[in-house]
Scaffold this active site. Structure first.
Site, short mmCIF file in Angstrom:
data_model
loop_
_atom_site.label_atom_id
_atom_site.label_comp_id
_atom_site.label_asym_id
_atom_site.label_seq_id
_atom_site.Cartn_x
_atom_site.Cartn_y
_atom_site.Cartn_z
N GLU A 196 -4.65 -0.72 -1.37
CA GLU A 196 -5.99 -0.84 -0.77
C GLU A 196 -6.91 -0.10 -1.73
O GLU A 196 -6.79 1.12 -1.92
CB GLU A 196 -6.01 -0.23 0.63
CG GLU A 196 -7.32 -0.54 1.37
CD GLU A 196 -7.27 -0.17 2.85
OE1 GLU A 196 -6.18 0.00 3.41
OE2 GLU A 196 -8.37 -0.05 3.43
N LYS A 251 -7.75 -4.98 4.71
CA LYS A 251 -6.45 -4.59 5.24
C LYS A 251 -5.40 -5.63 4.88
O LYS A 251 -4.26 -5.30 4.56
CB LYS A 251 -6.52 -4.39 6.76
CG LYS A 251 -7.55 -3.34 7.21
CD LYS A 251 -7.34 -2.00 6.55
CE LYS A 251 -8.33 -0.95 7.03
NZ LYS A 251 -8.32 0.26 6.21
N LYS A 305 -6.56 -4.81 -3.18
CA LYS A 305 -7.15 -5.56 -2.06
C LYS A 305 -8.25 -4.73 -1.40
O LYS A 305 -8.05 -3.56 -1.11
CB LYS A 305 -6.07 -5.97 -1.06
CG LYS A 305 -5.30 -4.82 -0.44
CD LYS A 305 -4.16 -5.37 0.39
CE LYS A 305 -3.47 -4.37 1.25
NZ LYS A 305 -4.28 -3.52 2.11
N ASP A 346 0.79 -1.25 0.00
CA ASP A 346 0.00 0.00 0.00
C ASP A 346 0.82 1.30 0.00
O ASP A 346 0.43 2.27 0.66
CB ASP A 346 -0.97 0.01 1.19
CG ASP A 346 -1.98 -1.13 1.15
OD1 ASP A 346 -1.92 -1.94 0.20
OD2 ASP A 346 -2.81 -1.23 2.06
N VAL A 400 3.18 0.30 4.26
CA VAL A 400 2.44 1.02 5.29
C VAL A 400 1.01 0.46 5.40
O VAL A 400 0.51 -0.11 4.45
CB VAL A 400 2.38 2.53 4.94
CG1 VAL A 400 3.77 3.11 4.93
CG2 VAL A 400 1.66 2.81 3.63
N THR A 401 0.38 0.71 6.55
CA THR A 401 0.99 1.12 7.78
C THR A 401 1.36 -0.14 8.57
O THR A 401 0.71 -1.17 8.43
CB THR A 401 0.06 2.01 8.63
OG1 THR A 401 -1.12 1.30 8.95
CG2 THR A 401 -0.29 3.28 7.89
N CYS A 458 -2.20 -2.60 7.65
CA CYS A 458 -2.17 -3.50 6.49
C CYS A 458 -0.93 -4.38 6.44
O CYS A 458 -0.98 -5.51 5.94
CB CYS A 458 -2.33 -2.69 5.21
SG CYS A 458 -4.00 -2.02 5.07
N GLN A 509 8.18 -14.57 20.91
CA GLN A 509 7.80 -15.98 21.06
C GLN A 509 8.39 -16.84 19.94
O GLN A 509 7.71 -17.68 19.35
CB GLN A 509 6.28 -16.13 21.09
CG GLN A 509 5.59 -15.30 22.17
CD GLN A 509 4.08 -15.45 22.14
OE1 GLN A 509 3.54 -16.46 22.57
NE2 GLN A 509 3.43 -14.43 21.60
C1 C5J Z 1 -3.15 0.54 5.51
C2 C5J Z 1 -4.92 1.67 6.66
N1 C5J Z 1 -2.63 0.36 4.29
N2 C5J Z 1 -4.10 2.08 7.63
N3 C5J Z 1 -4.43 1.00 5.59
O1 C5J Z 1 -2.50 0.30 6.50
O2 C5J Z 1 -6.09 1.91 6.71
#
Ligand code: C5J
Length: 230
Positions: free
Chosen positions: A81, A141, A138, A33, A166-167, A171, A211
């Site tokens: 996205e 997320k 997509k 993204d 990101v972020t 996502c 873990q």
């Molecule tokens: C992504 C969002 N790409 N933060 N989307 O992280 O809504």
């Protein structure tokens, strides 16, 4: 691009919680993204009240990795996205969440927010996909939800994924967890991912490799670049 025969040597990256080994031929670089809607003013990120300037800081590091990965001949996947113009793939719950100043589908300075084909939905110029690279639109997320990503990666015999984008905690993390549940080994490049909330980035990195690598591995791009042809 290197020939396939020069792509088959397994290499090892210094990573957390322990070294990450991969074979270039069965590994894809997945860039989540890096689209104008999140990184530039006037997009979805800003409409939710975020300071988007934080995200652009990772662009040079992402660019270096992408250039090196391309030189090495590795598979590249870009995600966006992105929703259909009629928003048939955008549940009202998603559209209304957070009461943004501009909702998904509304017209903003870069066209309709998070809608396929709109200027704001394009990947930033510095990381623009090349012909032949995989681009996944997509609706969620995660990069696997409602997409052909898993099928595409299986057809290419990909078992390892290296993540940037990101972020971090939305996502990127969701995609890494989806990948993990589907049997992929995933590595997150910590200087090639960013959040509007620095503390969420820190927490996501920690929970990824905690873990024994319950979600995956984390490493710096410097350590990855050291394994790729100069
Ligand atoms: C992504 C969002 N790409 N933060 N989307 O992280 O809504």
């Amino acid at each position: 691009m290197n020939s396939p025969s020069s792509r088959s040597q397994p290499v090892t990256v210094v990573a957390q919680p322990f070294d990450f080994s991969f074979d270039l031929a069965s590994t894809a670089l997945v860039i989540i993204d890096m689209q104008r809607d999140f990184i530039e003013p006037g997009g979805f990120g800003e409409s939710l009240g975020n300071d988007v300037s934080l995200l652009s800081a990772i662009v040079p590091a992402c660019r270096n990795v992408l250039a090196a990965w391309r030189r090495a001949g590795g598979v590249v996947v870009h995600t966006r996205e992105a929703h259909e113009a009629d928003l048939s793939d955008c549940p009202p719950a998603k559209r209304d969440r957070g009461k943004p100043s501009l909702r998904i589908g509304d017209v903003g300075p870069m066209g309709r927010i998070l809608v396929k084909g709109e200027p704001g939905n394009q990947i930033i110029a510095e990381l623009a996909p090349l012909p032949g690279e995989i681009v996944i639109d997509k609706p969620g997320k995660g990069a696997f939800y409602g997409t052909a990503l898993h099928t595409t990666l299986q057809q290419l015999n990909i078992s390892h994924l290296i993540f940037m984008g990101v972020t971090t905690e939305v996502c990127v993390q969701t995609s890494m967890r989806e990948a993990n549940d589907r049997g992929y080994d995933g590595l997150l490049l910590v200087d090639c991912t960013e959040s509007y909330f620095p503390q969420f980035k820190t927490a996501t990195i920690a929970m990824t490799h905690a873990q024994g690598g319950i979600v995956g591995w984390t490493a710096t791009s410097e350590h990855l670049l050291g394994t790729l042809p100069a």
